[in-house]
Design a protein around this motif. Structure first.
Motif: not given
Length: 815
Positions: A462-463, A414-418, A397-406, A468-472
């Motif tokens: 998206l964060l 609002a996708v940040e919480r998810m 689902p995170v990838l779907l949110a990114e595809m739409l945002e892209d 965001a830094d720790w995810a990377l």
């Protein structure tokens, strides 16, 4: 009132033989699936030239087994149309689920046109029986087998009169159905009729025993029941559904009080408009062969037709019951898998259907659990069914949110919480997954790991910091260690096929701290008797996704080695093209004699894996068109792509032919999604669903990770020199650490990562090879009660192609 009704006596009495034989569903082999785009809450499938499962009021509740026909004559001749097995089917507009079927027999032809009523919960059929010889006294009969409430048990069936019109009706629990028929003047056309118990007193048994309709029972049930009714040579049927037989009859009769062509044209116009609107936002396809463009339209419609209307955005895995003609189970593929759902939603997005993809994202956000993951599968309303945990289903689902945002297509969602919750769950539970994508084995799996890394990198966009830094940082660490965890070298397989190494299908969680853990036996489900393989002998095709997501180049030596093994051990060439098995010794499929899968069997080739291989070919700079052509060739005459195809010698008596559908799910929505995405990927020159953030960061090669991560659930035993050690804990604490024999002791407090865990960064960059890091920790209440030792060793994680120290932006693999 028609002559048939005037000349037929009213049915009487209760049928004999209750409760009937044990019910089953029909074959999973579908010619067409479809629905209306209007408010009607009805989905239909066609198989063997007749209507079979019809779903109402949701896409997960089948309500009938089938609706078919018998043609008979007073001389004792009779034939059931679906067993005649000589028919042609065509769509009345490209891709649109408005269908004409012509059954041919030496004595007659039967033309059927099928369309749902766009505004009512009704399926309409126009029937036309033409005799080959004038004067042949042929008669037409309709048979329907209700399985209301998704079961063939405890149904009741009756022949009723509704305001002067004869209807065939059935009830079970809160569901009811009714069939009405009219002639060309919209007069009641239902003639002689009967209700019966399947296998004892149903209409088919009457013809089998007497060669004609002799029983006319008014009622049957509760049990496994069926209805039969005589029709004129020209008629229109309406199969309606509601909460009572009276209301279902009202809907059915209302629907047939209009020209059938009006219903059909409304259906065609609605779907043509949808196809045109979506196509305006999709990549052009004029350079593709016409059969491929036709299959693309069919596949897009199949995906759109699997969407529910009560829960917009939700989609079941298949409008079929795998091996359904051998059981009555409702579950199976009438469930929502988050992985399959995102695969399908992203394909709709690739086709240009942005609204449908947004609805799916909203549905997924609404059904995310509090800790951030999604259920293995669930009913449409969100109630879980199976209880497994699969990290790729949390990442998708995170990838779907990114595809739409892209594409600037989130439109206020609002996708940040998810995203924060999902990435936190992945971090706190990975890199090992409870189950792989085939829902079988625990451990570290290339597909799951690649999907999780992609989600961490894409979700970071998206964060805000520090999440965001720790995810990377975590993504970099996992990506840099893929080879340490999943590559095997100098094994029996490597030597036999002369490859430098290859990716195993799944490595046990112990691989994080035990280098030889892949020697352990990996159990294989669905096989009779002991069937496990050592982990270093078990391969699959999951490694292809590391190329597809941009984590590894197509010419990486371990990718090429894995490709050699996959082609040698998993590939089958069929008359319709190549297919690949999921993994060695797979047991999910028919037995060797073609008998149905019954919990054990032999896995067969999957067309969707042909599509995945096509994506690899695209990344390698080759044209994937042959793989599109192979998938299209494996589809049914109506364009339905199966889950599996037969890959052994033909068994005609079981309708099993090489390169054609087995008894598994057909259509498999995921297979149609793979076809659409491969087609669009070919047109745009790179994998459609590859996140741009991934390509910017890695471009097919891992970067040197700045941090090595140690977790209580995922402990590592070694790390390369020059890295910082990140000790990740579930709650705030202090890490007490030193080097070698507890020299240079330092206390480091944790900091909140923003992803639901706390992290202490130990300054280990200057420690030389051979050093040992020792630490323990305490939280607000107590010490951990154990010491941890991590060795500083040479880094063997990176593959032989050149690593990079920093992310690079832009560019591609060979494409």
């Amino acid at each position: 009132m028609s002559d048939l009704l005037q000349n037929s006596p009213a049915p009487q009495g209760h049928a004999f033989g209750g409760p009937g034989i044990r019910p089953t569903w029909t074959s999973s082999a579908k010619d067409i699936v479809g629905c209306a785009l209007g408010p009607a809450r009805l989905w239909f499938t066609l198989g063997f030239g007749i209507v079979n499962e019809v779903y109402y009021p949701r896409v997960d509740i089948p309500q009938i087994r089938d609706l078919g026909f018998i043609v008979a004559a007073p001389d004792g001749f009779w034939v059931e149309i679906k067993r005649n097995a000589n028919y042609m089917l065509r769509l009345l507009a490209p891709g649109v689920p408005a269908v004409e079927i012509v059954h041919r027999h030496p004595r007659f032809s039967l033309q059927l046109r099928v369309s749902p009523d766009p505004r009512r919960d009704v399926l309409c059929l126009e029937c036309r029986l033409d005799r080959a010889a004038a004067g042949d006294e042929l008669q037409l009969y309709m048979l329907v087998a209700p399985h209301l409430g998704a079961t063939g048990f405890d149904n009741t069936a009756r022949v009723e009169v509704h305001h002067g019109r004869r209807v065939l009706a059935a009830e079970q629990g809160p569901f009811a159905m009714a069939v009405a028929a009219v002639d060309e003047h919209q007069a009641d056309a239902m003639g002689a009729a009967s209700a019966g118990y399947v296998g004892a007193s149903d209409g088919w048994q009457d013809f089998a025993q007497h060669g004609r309709l002799t029983w006319q029972f008014a009622e049957a049930g509760p049990g496994n029941v069926a209805l039969i009714g005589q029709l004129p040579h020209r008629s229109v049927l309406a199969l309606g559904f509601s909460s009572s037989t009276e209301s279902a009859a009202t809907l059915a009769i209302s629907s047939v009080l209009q020209p059938f062509d009006q219903i059909m044209q409304h259906q065609i116009a609605d779907w043509e408009e949808w196809l045109a609107q979506a196509g305006d936002r999709a990549a052009p396809t004029l350079d593709l062969p016409e059969p491929i463009r036709h299959q693309a339209a069919v596949s897009a419609v199949v995906l759109r037709a699997h969407l529910d209307k009560t829960y917009p955005g939700a989609m079941v895995a298949s409008l079929s019951v795998p091996w359904g003609d051998h059981g009555d189970e409702r579950g199976g593929y009438h469930l929502v898998w988050p992985r399959d759902l995102v695969q399908c939603a992203s394909a709709l997005l690739a086709f240009g259907a942005e609204q449908e993809a947004r609805d799916t994202l909203r549905y997924l956000i609404a059904t995310q659990t509090e800790d951030g993951h999604w259920h293995q599968n669930q009913w449409l309303g969100g109630t879980p069914y199976w209880q497994g945990l699969q990290l790729d289903e949390t990442a998708s689902p995170v990838l779907l949110a990114e595809m739409l945002e892209d594409r600037d297509a989130l439109r206020g969602i609002a996708v940040e919480r998810m995203v924060r919750r999902a990435l936190g769950y992945i971090a706190r539970n990975g890199p090992s997954t409870g189950q792989d994508r085939w829902e079988e084995n625990e451990g570290i799996n290339a597909y799951t790991l690649a999907t999780a890394i992609a989600a961490l990198v894409a979700g970071a966009d998206l964060l805000p910091p520090p999440a965001a830094d720790w995810a990377l940082e975590l993504a970099d660490f996992w990506n840099a260690n893929i080879e340490n965890w999943l590559v095997v070298t100098d094994s029996d397989l490597a030597r036999r096929y002369a490859v430098p190494g290859y990716y195993v299908r799944v490595a046990p969680p112990e691989i994080l701290c035990q280098a030889n853990a892949t020697h352990a036996i990996v159990p294989i489900r669905n096989r009779i008797g002991p069937s496990g393989l050592r982990g270093d002998e078990q391969i699959g095709t999951e490694f292809l996704h590391m190329v597809r997501y941009g984590l590894r180049r197509s010419d990486n030596p371990f990718i090429l080695g894995s490709l050699t093994l996959a082609d040698a051990l998993l590939r089958t060439d069929t008359p319709n093209g190549p297919v690949w098995h999921r993994y060695r010794n797979d047991g999910y499929g028919e037995h060797a004699d073609g008998s149905p899968y019954d919990g054990t069997g032999i896995g067969r080739g999957w067309p969707l894996l042909t599509g995945e291989r096509g994506h690899y070919e695209l990344c390698a700079g080759r044209d994937p068109l042959p793989y599109l052509e192979a998938m299209a060739a494996m589809a049914s005459p109506g364009g339905m792509l199966p889950e599996q195809v037969w890959d052994a010698d033909p068994i005609p008596q079981r309708r099993l032919y090489p390169g054609c559908a087995t008894g598994s799910a057909m259509p498999l929505a995921w297979a149609h999604a793979e076809f659409v995405k491969l087609l669009v990927s070919r047109q745009i020159g790179h994998p459609f669903a590859r996140p741009r953030a991934i390509w910017r960061r890695y471009r097919g090669r891992p970067i040197v990770a700045r941090h090595a991560f140690w977790w209580p659930h995922a402990p590592i035993a070694a790390m390369p020199p020059g890295s910082l050690l990140a000790v990740a804990l579930p709650e705030p604490g202090v890490v007490h650490w030193g080097r070698d024999e507890w020299q240079d002791i330092t206390d480091v407090p944790t900091a909140d990562s923003g992803l639901g865990f706390h992290v202490a960064v130990l300054d280990t960059k200057v420690l030389p090879l051979g050093s040992r890091i020792r630490f323990t920790w305490r939280n607000a209440h107590d010490w951990a009660g154990r010491n941890v030792t991590i060795a500083v060793v040479a880094d063997t994680a990176l593959p032989t192609d050149r690593p990079r120290d920093q992310p690079v932006r832009g560019g591609g693999d060979s494409n």
